[in-house]
Design a protein around this motif. Structure first.
Motif, mmCIF file in Angstrom:
data_model
loop_
_atom_site.group_PDB
_atom_site.id
_atom_site.type_symbol
_atom_site.label_atom_id
_atom_site.label_comp_id
_atom_site.label_asym_id
_atom_site.label_seq_id
_atom_site.Cartn_x
_atom_site.Cartn_y
_atom_site.Cartn_z
ATOM 1 N N TYR A 1 -6.111 6.993 5.532
ATOM 2 C CA TYR A 1 -5.068 6.761 4.520
ATOM 3 C C TYR A 1 -5.708 6.481 3.171
ATOM 4 O O TYR A 1 -6.673 5.727 3.069
ATOM 5 C CB TYR A 1 -4.174 5.598 4.960
ATOM 6 C CG TYR A 1 -3.536 5.889 6.291
ATOM 7 C CD1 TYR A 1 -2.321 6.557 6.353
ATOM 8 C CD2 TYR A 1 -4.181 5.575 7.474
ATOM 9 C CE1 TYR A 1 -1.755 6.881 7.579
ATOM 10 C CE2 TYR A 1 -3.620 5.897 8.711
ATOM 11 C CZ TYR A 1 -2.414 6.547 8.739
ATOM 12 O OH TYR A 1 -1.859 6.877 9.952
ATOM 13 N N ILE A 2 -5.138 7.094 2.126
ATOM 14 C CA ILE A 2 -5.662 6.967 0.773
ATOM 15 C C ILE A 2 -4.492 6.659 -0.148
ATOM 16 O O ILE A 2 -3.418 7.247 -0.008
ATOM 17 C CB ILE A 2 -6.403 8.274 0.367
ATOM 18 C CG1 ILE A 2 -7.127 8.127 -0.968
ATOM 19 C CG2 ILE A 2 -5.464 9.463 0.371
ATOM 20 C CD1 ILE A 2 -8.071 9.290 -1.265
ATOM 21 N N GLY A 3 -4.656 5.689 -1.051
ATOM 22 C CA GLY A 3 -3.534 5.379 -1.928
ATOM 23 C C GLY A 3 -3.761 4.203 -2.850
ATOM 24 O O GLY A 3 -4.893 3.785 -3.108
ATOM 25 N N LEU A 4 -2.646 3.649 -3.333
ATOM 26 C CA LEU A 4 -2.620 2.551 -4.296
ATOM 27 C C LEU A 4 -2.342 1.243 -3.572
ATOM 28 O O LEU A 4 -1.457 1.180 -2.727
ATOM 29 C CB LEU A 4 -1.520 2.794 -5.334
ATOM 30 C CG LEU A 4 -1.561 4.153 -6.039
ATOM 31 C CD1 LEU A 4 -0.314 4.340 -6.889
ATOM 32 C CD2 LEU A 4 -2.813 4.299 -6.875
ATOM 33 N N VAL B 1 -5.016 12.667 -6.416
ATOM 34 C CA VAL B 1 -5.572 12.595 -5.077
ATOM 35 C C VAL B 1 -5.961 14.027 -4.690
ATOM 36 O O VAL B 1 -5.175 14.945 -4.827
ATOM 37 C CB VAL B 1 -4.537 12.036 -4.065
ATOM 38 C CG1 VAL B 1 -5.131 12.028 -2.658
ATOM 39 C CG2 VAL B 1 -4.092 10.645 -4.470
ATOM 40 N N PHE C 1 0.841 -1.186 0.000
ATOM 41 C CA PHE C 1 0.000 0.000 0.000
ATOM 42 C C PHE C 1 0.876 1.237 0.000
ATOM 43 O O PHE C 1 1.663 1.456 0.923
ATOM 44 C CB PHE C 1 -0.895 -0.041 1.246
ATOM 45 C CG PHE C 1 -1.937 1.041 1.348
ATOM 46 C CD1 PHE C 1 -2.742 1.377 0.271
ATOM 47 C CD2 PHE C 1 -2.139 1.703 2.550
ATOM 48 C CE1 PHE C 1 -3.723 2.350 0.382
ATOM 49 C CE2 PHE C 1 -3.113 2.674 2.690
ATOM 50 C CZ PHE C 1 -3.913 2.995 1.597
ATOM 51 N N THR C 2 0.773 2.037 -1.036
ATOM 52 C CA THR C 2 1.459 3.325 -1.119
ATOM 53 C C THR C 2 0.400 4.378 -0.852
ATOM 54 O O THR C 2 -0.609 4.420 -1.555
ATOM 55 C CB THR C 2 2.084 3.531 -2.509
ATOM 56 O OG1 THR C 2 3.026 2.480 -2.738
ATOM 57 C CG2 THR C 2 2.774 4.871 -2.608
ATOM 58 N N TYR C 3 0.613 5.233 0.149
ATOM 59 C CA TYR C 3 -0.484 6.065 0.620
ATOM 60 C C TYR C 3 -0.018 7.457 1.020
ATOM 61 O O TYR C 3 1.158 7.746 1.135
ATOM 62 C CB TYR C 3 -1.143 5.405 1.838
ATOM 63 C CG TYR C 3 -0.179 5.228 2.990
ATOM 64 C CD1 TYR C 3 0.015 6.239 3.915
ATOM 65 C CD2 TYR C 3 0.566 4.064 3.122
ATOM 66 C CE1 TYR C 3 0.912 6.091 4.965
ATOM 67 C CE2 TYR C 3 1.461 3.903 4.168
ATOM 68 C CZ TYR C 3 1.631 4.919 5.082
ATOM 69 O OH TYR C 3 2.522 4.764 6.104
ATOM 70 N N GLN C 4 -1.026 8.289 1.251
ATOM 71 C CA GLN C 4 -0.827 9.568 1.913
ATOM 72 C C GLN C 4 -2.001 9.750 2.870
ATOM 73 O O GLN C 4 -2.989 9.017 2.806
ATOM 74 C CB GLN C 4 -0.716 10.717 0.923
ATOM 75 C CG GLN C 4 -1.961 11.008 0.128
ATOM 76 C CD GLN C 4 -1.713 12.093 -0.908
ATOM 77 O OE1 GLN C 4 -0.783 12.000 -1.699
ATOM 78 N NE2 GLN C 4 -2.543 13.109 -0.907
ATOM 79 N N VAL D 1 -2.716 9.217 -11.795
ATOM 80 C CA VAL D 1 -3.160 9.170 -10.405
ATOM 81 C C VAL D 1 -3.370 10.590 -9.914
ATOM 82 O O VAL D 1 -2.480 11.430 -10.022
ATOM 83 C CB VAL D 1 -2.124 8.452 -9.512
ATOM 84 C CG1 VAL D 1 -2.560 8.460 -8.054
ATOM 85 C CG2 VAL D 1 -1.878 7.030 -10.000
ATOM 86 N N ILE E 1 -7.146 1.099 -5.908
ATOM 87 C CA ILE E 1 -7.060 2.220 -4.978
ATOM 88 C C ILE E 1 -7.808 1.879 -3.704
ATOM 89 O O ILE E 1 -8.727 1.065 -3.707
ATOM 90 C CB ILE E 1 -7.597 3.507 -5.629
ATOM 91 C CG1 ILE E 1 -9.023 3.305 -6.157
ATOM 92 C CG2 ILE E 1 -6.664 3.946 -6.753
ATOM 93 C CD1 ILE E 1 -9.640 4.522 -6.803
ATOM 94 N N ILE F 1 -9.636 9.828 -4.892
ATOM 95 C CA ILE F 1 -8.473 9.293 -5.600
ATOM 96 C C ILE F 1 -8.975 8.682 -6.902
ATOM 97 O O ILE F 1 -10.010 8.018 -6.932
ATOM 98 C CB ILE F 1 -7.686 8.266 -4.757
ATOM 99 C CG1 ILE F 1 -6.435 7.792 -5.528
ATOM 100 C CG2 ILE F 1 -8.568 7.124 -4.305
ATOM 101 C CD1 ILE F 1 -5.452 6.993 -4.686
#
Length: 145
Positions: A120-123, A143, A6-9, A141, A35, A17
């Motif tokens: 958390y939001i991401g791929l 966000v 998980f790659t997130y911010q 992508v 996502i 997203i």
């Protein structure tokens, strides 16, 4: 137990997203690429996922309770190129969309999702039942915020 990369911010309450899954590895046993919005980074956290489960279907997965069982909804695609996905978090709900071109969006579903002040939001990329490492390429992508 969640097993994926998980790659997130950090997301504070409302946001969205959007991504295009450009390349998929050999699919194998139910891997997922897409996502995600999660309430925390803990295993079995509440989450919403929108992505691809194999070369023919989108997958929308929701877990509404910490440690609870995830619910899954699938829908078929018309071609391998239809790989756009979007999640929109607004006012305690998350809505999922899919698209063939990134312009015209088809509604998939909405779930109630009371988020903490920061989530958390991401791929997300998961290897499926065999847990082998998978790699997917995402482009376009965005966000917000």
């Amino acid at each position: 137990k969640d097993t994926f990369r998980f790659t997130y911010q950090i997301l504070s309450k409302n946001g969205s997203i959007t991504a295009k899954v450009d390349s998929l590895p050999e699919m194998g046993s139910v891997p997922r690429f897409g996502i995600m919005i999660r309430s925390s980074l803990a295993q079995n956290a509440r989450h919403v996922f929108m992505g691809l489960a194999n070369e023919k279907s989108y997958r929308w997965v929701t877990r509404s309770n910490e440690g609870g069982k995830a619910a899954t909804k699938s829908s078929t695609m018309r071609s391998k190129n239809e790989t756009w996905v979007r999640l929109v978090a607004k006012n305690g709900r998350i809505t999922a969309y899919k698209s063939a071109n990134g312009t015209n969006w088809t509604y998939v579903g909405t779930t109630r999702f009371e988020m903490p002040d920061e989530c958390y939001i991401g791929l997300a990329v998961a290897g499926g039942k065999n847990r082998n490492r998978k790699v997917a390429t995402f482009t376009n992508v965005t966000v917000n915020p």
